[in-house]
Design an enzyme around this catalytic site. Structure first.
Site, PDB file in Angstrom:
ATOM      1  N   GLU A 119       0.842  -1.189   0.000  1.00 36.08           N
ATOM      2  CA  GLU A 119       0.000   0.000   0.000  1.00 36.08           C
ATOM      3  C   GLU A 119       0.882   1.245   0.000  1.00 36.08           C
ATOM      4  OE1 GLU A 119      -3.369   0.251  -0.399  1.00 36.08           O
ATOM      5  OE2 GLU A 119      -2.490   2.210  -0.707  1.00 36.08           O
ATOM      6  N   LYS A 169      11.088   2.524  10.038  1.00 32.75           N
ATOM      7  CA  LYS A 169      11.000   1.067  10.149  1.00 32.75           C
ATOM      8  C   LYS A 169      11.426   0.389   8.836  1.00 32.75           C
ATOM      9  CE  LYS A 169       6.964  -0.871   9.765  1.00 32.75           C
ATOM     10  NZ  LYS A 169       5.591  -1.304  10.005  1.00 32.75           N
ATOM     11  N   ARG A 218       2.672   7.855  15.539  1.00 25.63           N
ATOM     12  CA  ARG A 218       3.727   6.841  15.484  1.00 25.63           C
ATOM     13  C   ARG A 218       5.028   7.446  14.944  1.00 25.63           C
ATOM     14  NH1 ARG A 218       0.504   2.098  12.544  1.00 25.63           N
ATOM     15  NH2 ARG A 218      -0.163   3.877  11.295  1.00 25.63           N
ATOM     16  N   LEU A 245      11.695   8.253  -0.570  1.00 27.21           N
ATOM     17  CA  LEU A 245      10.933   9.405  -0.071  1.00 27.21           C
ATOM     18  C   LEU A 245      11.619   9.983   1.168  1.00 27.21           C
ATOM     19  CD1 LEU A 245       7.308   8.004  -0.500  1.00 27.21           C
ATOM     20  CD2 LEU A 245       8.302   9.954  -1.727  1.00 27.21           C
ATOM     21  N   ARG A 250       8.423  23.723  11.175  1.00 22.60           N
ATOM     22  CA  ARG A 250       7.755  23.356   9.912  1.00 22.60           C
ATOM     23  C   ARG A 250       7.701  24.512   8.910  1.00 22.60           C
ATOM     24  NH1 ARG A 250       6.577  17.800   9.236  1.00 22.60           N
ATOM     25  NH2 ARG A 250       6.316  16.923  11.306  1.00 22.60           N
ATOM     26  N   CYS A 298       6.106   4.208   8.922  1.00 24.13           N
ATOM     27  CA  CYS A 298       6.801   3.437   7.881  1.00 24.13           C
ATOM     28  C   CYS A 298       8.263   3.798   7.628  1.00 24.13           C
ATOM     29  CB  CYS A 298       6.047   3.565   6.569  1.00 24.13           C
ATOM     30  SG  CYS A 298       4.537   2.600   6.584  1.00 24.13           S
ATOM     31  N   ALA A 350      10.569   2.503  -2.217  1.00 29.45           N
ATOM     32  CA  ALA A 350       9.780   3.737  -2.353  1.00 29.45           C
ATOM     33  C   ALA A 350       9.890   4.550  -1.063  1.00 29.45           C
ATOM     34  CB  ALA A 350       8.320   3.399  -2.647  1.00 29.45           C
ATOM     35  N   ALA A 359      12.191   4.336   1.231  1.00 29.27           N
ATOM     36  CA  ALA A 359      13.578   4.774   1.441  1.00 29.27           C
ATOM     37  C   ALA A 359      13.884   6.020   0.589  1.00 29.27           C
ATOM     38  CB  ALA A 359      14.547   3.646   1.098  1.00 29.27           C
ATOM     39  N   LEU A 404       9.752  -1.152   0.036  1.00 34.32           N
ATOM     40  CA  LEU A 404      10.824  -0.658   0.903  1.00 34.32           C
ATOM     41  C   LEU A 404      11.604   0.451   0.207  1.00 34.32           C
ATOM     42  CD1 LEU A 404      12.309  -3.947   2.476  1.00 34.32           C
ATOM     43  CD2 LEU A 404      10.684  -2.351   3.477  1.00 34.32           C
TER      44      LEU A 404
HETATM   45  C1  UDX Z   1       0.223  -2.021   9.333  1.00 35.66           C
HETATM   46  C2  UDX Z   1       1.662  -2.341   9.701  1.00 35.66           C
HETATM   47  O1  UDX Z   1       1.968  -1.760  10.948  1.00 35.66           O
HETATM   48  C3  UDX Z   1       2.643  -1.832   8.694  1.00 35.66           C
HETATM   49  O2  UDX Z   1       3.878  -2.421   8.886  1.00 35.66           O
HETATM   50  C4  UDX Z   1       2.253  -2.182   7.338  1.00 35.66           C
HETATM   51  O3  UDX Z   1       3.087  -1.563   6.411  1.00 35.66           O
HETATM   52  C5  UDX Z   1       0.807  -1.899   7.066  1.00 35.66           C
HETATM   53  O4  UDX Z   1      -0.021  -2.444   8.062  1.00 35.66           O
HETATM   54  P1  UDX Z   1      -1.170   0.046  10.023  1.00 35.66           P
HETATM   55  O5  UDX Z   1      -2.446  -0.381   9.427  1.00 35.66           O
HETATM   56  O6  UDX Z   1      -0.836   1.493   9.970  1.00 35.66           O
HETATM   57  O7  UDX Z   1       0.066  -0.635   9.351  1.00 35.66           O
HETATM   58  O8  UDX Z   1      -1.003  -0.556  11.484  1.00 35.66           O
HETATM   59  P2  UDX Z   1      -2.023  -0.582  12.693  1.00 35.66           P
HETATM   60  O9  UDX Z   1      -2.900   0.617  12.650  1.00 35.66           O
HETATM   61  O10 UDX Z   1      -1.240  -0.862  13.911  1.00 35.66           O
HETATM   62  O11 UDX Z   1      -2.956  -1.854  12.360  1.00 35.66           O
HETATM   63  C6  UDX Z   1      -2.631  -3.163  12.513  1.00 35.66           C
HETATM   64  C7  UDX Z   1      -3.832  -3.889  13.121  1.00 35.66           C
HETATM   65  O12 UDX Z   1      -3.601  -5.292  13.100  1.00 35.66           O
HETATM   66  C8  UDX Z   1      -4.122  -3.535  14.575  1.00 35.66           C
HETATM   67  O13 UDX Z   1      -5.436  -3.047  14.715  1.00 35.66           O
HETATM   68  C9  UDX Z   1      -3.933  -4.837  15.345  1.00 35.66           C
HETATM   69  O14 UDX Z   1      -4.805  -5.013  16.430  1.00 35.66           O
HETATM   70  C10 UDX Z   1      -4.186  -5.864  14.248  1.00 35.66           C
HETATM   71  N1  UDX Z   1      -3.590  -7.175  14.507  1.00 35.66           N
HETATM   72  C11 UDX Z   1      -2.290  -7.291  14.849  1.00 35.66           C
HETATM   73  C12 UDX Z   1      -4.382  -8.315  14.376  1.00 35.66           C
HETATM   74  O15 UDX Z   1      -5.573  -8.227  14.092  1.00 35.66           O
HETATM   75  N2  UDX Z   1      -3.790  -9.531  14.588  1.00 35.66           N
HETATM   76  C13 UDX Z   1      -2.499  -9.666  14.958  1.00 35.66           C
HETATM   77  O16 UDX Z   1      -2.033 -10.769  15.161  1.00 35.66           O
HETATM   78  C14 UDX Z   1      -1.710  -8.504  15.086  1.00 35.66           C
HETATM   79  C1  UDX Z   2       4.494   7.386   3.808  1.00 31.12           C
HETATM   80  C2  UDX Z   2       4.544   7.280   2.280  1.00 31.12           C
HETATM   81  O1  UDX Z   2       4.350   8.572   1.710  1.00 31.12           O
HETATM   82  C3  UDX Z   2       3.483   6.316   1.785  1.00 31.12           C
HETATM   83  O2  UDX Z   2       3.571   6.158   0.387  1.00 31.12           O
HETATM   84  C4  UDX Z   2       3.687   4.981   2.480  1.00 31.12           C
HETATM   85  O3  UDX Z   2       2.677   4.093   2.098  1.00 31.12           O
HETATM   86  C5  UDX Z   2       3.683   5.145   3.981  1.00 31.12           C
HETATM   87  O4  UDX Z   2       4.653   6.100   4.377  1.00 31.12           O
HETATM   88  P1  UDX Z   2       2.991   8.684   5.556  1.00 31.12           P
HETATM   89  O5  UDX Z   2       3.988   8.230   6.558  1.00 31.12           O
HETATM   90  O6  UDX Z   2       1.549   8.480   5.853  1.00 31.12           O
HETATM   91  O7  UDX Z   2       3.256   7.958   4.167  1.00 31.12           O
HETATM   92  O8  UDX Z   2       3.170  10.260   5.313  1.00 31.12           O
HETATM   93  P2  UDX Z   2       4.132  11.174   4.415  1.00 31.12           P
HETATM   94  O9  UDX Z   2       3.286  12.230   3.830  1.00 31.12           O
HETATM   95  O10 UDX Z   2       4.958  10.408   3.497  1.00 31.12           O
HETATM   96  O11 UDX Z   2       5.041  11.894   5.509  1.00 31.12           O
HETATM   97  C6  UDX Z   2       6.002  11.199   6.271  1.00 31.12           C
HETATM   98  C7  UDX Z   2       6.778  12.174   7.130  1.00 31.12           C
HETATM   99  O12 UDX Z   2       7.630  12.979   6.346  1.00 31.12           O
HETATM  100  C8  UDX Z   2       5.917  13.142   7.940  1.00 31.12           C
HETATM  101  O13 UDX Z   2       6.437  13.269   9.236  1.00 31.12           O
HETATM  102  C9  UDX Z   2       6.045  14.427   7.177  1.00 31.12           C
HETATM  103  O14 UDX Z   2       5.820  15.564   7.965  1.00 31.12           O
HETATM  104  C10 UDX Z   2       7.453  14.345   6.675  1.00 31.12           C
HETATM  105  N1  UDX Z   2       7.725  15.178   5.491  1.00 31.12           N
HETATM  106  C11 UDX Z   2       7.090  14.920   4.317  1.00 31.12           C
HETATM  107  C12 UDX Z   2       8.665  16.197   5.556  1.00 31.12           C
HETATM  108  O15 UDX Z   2       9.260  16.432   6.605  1.00 31.12           O
HETATM  109  N2  UDX Z   2       8.921  16.939   4.436  1.00 31.12           N
HETATM  110  C13 UDX Z   2       8.286  16.714   3.256  1.00 31.12           C
HETATM  111  O16 UDX Z   2       8.590  17.417   2.279  1.00 31.12           O
HETATM  112  C14 UDX Z   2       7.348  15.669   3.195  1.00 31.12           C
END
Ligand code: UDX
Ligand code: UDX
EC number: 1.1.1.22
Length: 477
Positions: A158, A276, A343, A224, A447, A273, A220, A222, A218
């Site tokens: 995703e 990690k 997070r 960004l 910011r 993301c 993408a 990295a 991974l």
């Molecule tokens: C999750 C992962 O953290 C991330 O590494 C991956 O890239 C996309 O999916 P996210 O949806 O943002 O990202 O995480 P989170 O909001 O923590 O949702 C994970 C859900 O899985 C939680 O609600 C948790 O309760 C559930 N879960 C976890 C299960 O239902 N079964 C399990 O064994 C572990």
């Molecule tokens: C990111 C990726 O964009 C998405 O494709 C992937 O699926 C999950 O990780 P997300 O973490 O939700 O998404 O937000 P993103 O908009 O990418 O921002 C990540 C962090 O970078 C934020 O803390 C943001 O404030 C920061 N950021 C972003 C900057 O500091 N400067 C920028 O120009 C853009």
């Protein structure tokens, strides 16, 4: 067709909601071990804040979108099972601090195998290390008692970003589906592609082999994150030379080869993301003997840590090298605007850094709850990404106050630190706040969203990231 998704989080919830909206004839059930979360998905107060999400959930819920804790039933009945559970960074054992912990993923695979009486397509939605599909395939095969059941594993990472998730899901740049290069693998890819084809033009649905799809995700993230660390590195140089990082970013961004997106210098990137996935990428590189490649990417994370630390040092040194017992207003705790997600937010490290030096932080964020802030500031590194991580109390919390109003946070404070780019911060009445602050009153804009000239006119000492330094800060006091 029936689709089940394990994990009702930031990824699983919105993705499945969009799928249900666009494919009314498919039954979509999102399951989770967390009962509270499922209850919230079935209520009017969804567990995550995402613009436009509630409208979609309201339209589909009870029609062809369901949220349930009955994992066995729904996974057992499904034709396609998405897995979107946590893949935290390991906190102990081999690869601690870098490798992905696949405990939840493996658990999900064992469960799928044990309840399956029909063949299924199992889709990796969570970000996973390269070659996870291979391991998962073995777990599935060896744990299913019915020899007629066949599992096809696909990688369908995703790419949505929080805050814009619904728009990203509605009009994605691309959908990537990786599958094994066998006849049944190709068929599974086609089946999943036909689901996305309900609303996404065919040319945007890319297919690849399994390992390419896993690695693309991974890579993408990295790339960004690397852009942000690159511009943040330049922000430090700008401050030292009198250049303006926004002017530099604008000048390089007009080169179409570089492009103008993702060039905002900030107090540091956060989110579940980036860090990690890079750590995970480094670990994968090391495991195959590519030490130099691992070191190269690790610098992106190091630079991010440096940027957060640099910000803390700026605040302390500007305020006469001591923040002891000083009230500091923190504006924004979420890792970016338009989300309540904290997070890996840079605010955690910045607040901890200031508190370690004796400051009292008074935090305001329009979407983050006080409970979440207290939990974040007391949780050990990497522990947050577990469904039931233990909460440890710490002395940190004695110096943390969370308020529901920006003016209240600034009342009597020595400084304001802007850590999240919420739009509402731009229109605050800084003049009135200035009057109620201790003088000299400082603003540290992590910011670059405020009108710095106007703030200086009011009387603030302003630090703006990557901008020419205020004379007060250059000369000290
Ligand atoms: C999750 C992962 O953290 C991330 O590494 C991956 O890239 C996309 O999916 P996210 O949806 O943002 O990202 O995480 P989170 O909001 O923590 O949702 C994970 C859900 O899985 C939680 O609600 C948790 O309760 C559930 N879960 C976890 C299960 O239902 N079964 C399990 O064994 C572990
Ligand atoms: C990111 C990726 O964009 C998405 O494709 C992937 O699926 C999950 O990780 P997300 O973490 O939700 O998404 O937000 P993103 O908009 O990418 O921002 C990540 C962090 O970078 C934020 O803390 C943001 O404030 C920061 N950021 C972003 C900057 O500091 N400067 C920028 O120009 C853009």
């Amino acid at each position: 067709m029936k689709i089940a998704c394990i994990g009702a989080g930031y990824v699983g919830g919105p993705t499945m909601a969009m799928m249900a909206l666009k494919c009314p004839e498919i039954e979509v059930v999102v399951v989770d071990i967390n009962e509270e979360r499922i209850k919230a998905w079935n209520s009017d107060k969804l567990p995550i804040y995402e613009p436009g999400l509630f409208e979609v959930v309201k339209e589909c819920r009870g029609r062809n979108l369901f949220f349930s804790t009955d994992t066995k039933k729904h996974v057992g009945e499904a034709d396609i099972v998405f897995v979107s559970v946590n893949t935290p960074t390991k906190t102990h054992g081999i690869g601690a601090g870098r490798a992905a912990d696949l405990t939840y993923w493996e658990g999900a695979a064992r469960m799928i195998a044990s309840v399956s009486t029909s063949s299924k397509i199992v889709v990796e939605k969570s970000t996973v290390p390269v070659k996870t599909a291979e391991a998962i395939g073995k777990v599935l095969k060896r744990n299913c008692s019915d020899p007629n059941v066949n599992f096809e594993i696909l990688s369908n990472p995703e790419f949505l970003a929080e805050g814009t998730a619904m728009e990203d899901l509605r009009h994605p740049d691309r959908v990537l589906i990786g599958g094994s290069e066998t006849e049944s693998g190709r068929k599974a890819v086609e089946t999943l592609a036909s689901v996305y084809a309900h609303w996404i033009p065919k040319e945007r649905i890319l297919t690849a082999n399994l390992w390419s799809a896993e690695l693309a995700k991974l890579t993408a993230n990295a790339f960004l994150a690397q852009r942000i660390s690159s511009i943040n590195a330049i922000s430090a140089l700008c401050e030292a030379t009198g250049a303006d990082v926004q002017q530099v970013a604008h000048a390089i961004g007009t080169d179409t080869r570089i492009g103008n997106k993702f060039l905002n210098a900030s107090v540091g990137f956060g989110g579940s993301c980036f860090q990690k996935d890079i750590l995970n990428l480094c670990y994968v590189c090391e495991s195959v003997g590519l030490k130099e490649v691992a070191e190269y990417w690790f610098q992106v994370v190091s630079m991010n840590d440096y940027q957060k630390q640099r910000f803390v040092e700026r605040v302390i040194s500007a305020m006469f090298n001591t923040v002891s017992q000083k009230k500091i207003a923190i504006y924004g705790f979420a890792f970016k605007k338009d989300t309540g997600d904290t997070r890996e937010t840079p605010a955690i490290d910045v607040c901890k850094g200031l508190i370690r030096d004796g400051a009292r932080c008074c935090i305001f964020d329009p979407e983050v709850t006080p409970e979440q802030i207290f939990r974040d500031l007391s949780a050990p590194k990497f522990e947050w990404d577990r469904p039931n991580y233990s909460r440890s109390q710490s002395h940190m919390l004695e110096n943390v106050q969370v308020v529901s109003d920006a003016a209240q946070a600034a009342d009597g404070a020595h400084a304001i630190c802007v850590l999240t780019e919420w739009d509402q911060f731009k229109t605050l009445d800084f003049k009135t706040m200035y009057e109620k602050m201790t003088k000299p009153a400082f603003i540290f804009d992590g910011r670059n969203i405020l009108d710095h000239a106007k703030l200086r006119e009011i009387g603030f000492i302003v630090y703006a990231l990557g901008k020419p330094l205020d004379p007060f800060l250059v000369k000290g006091y």
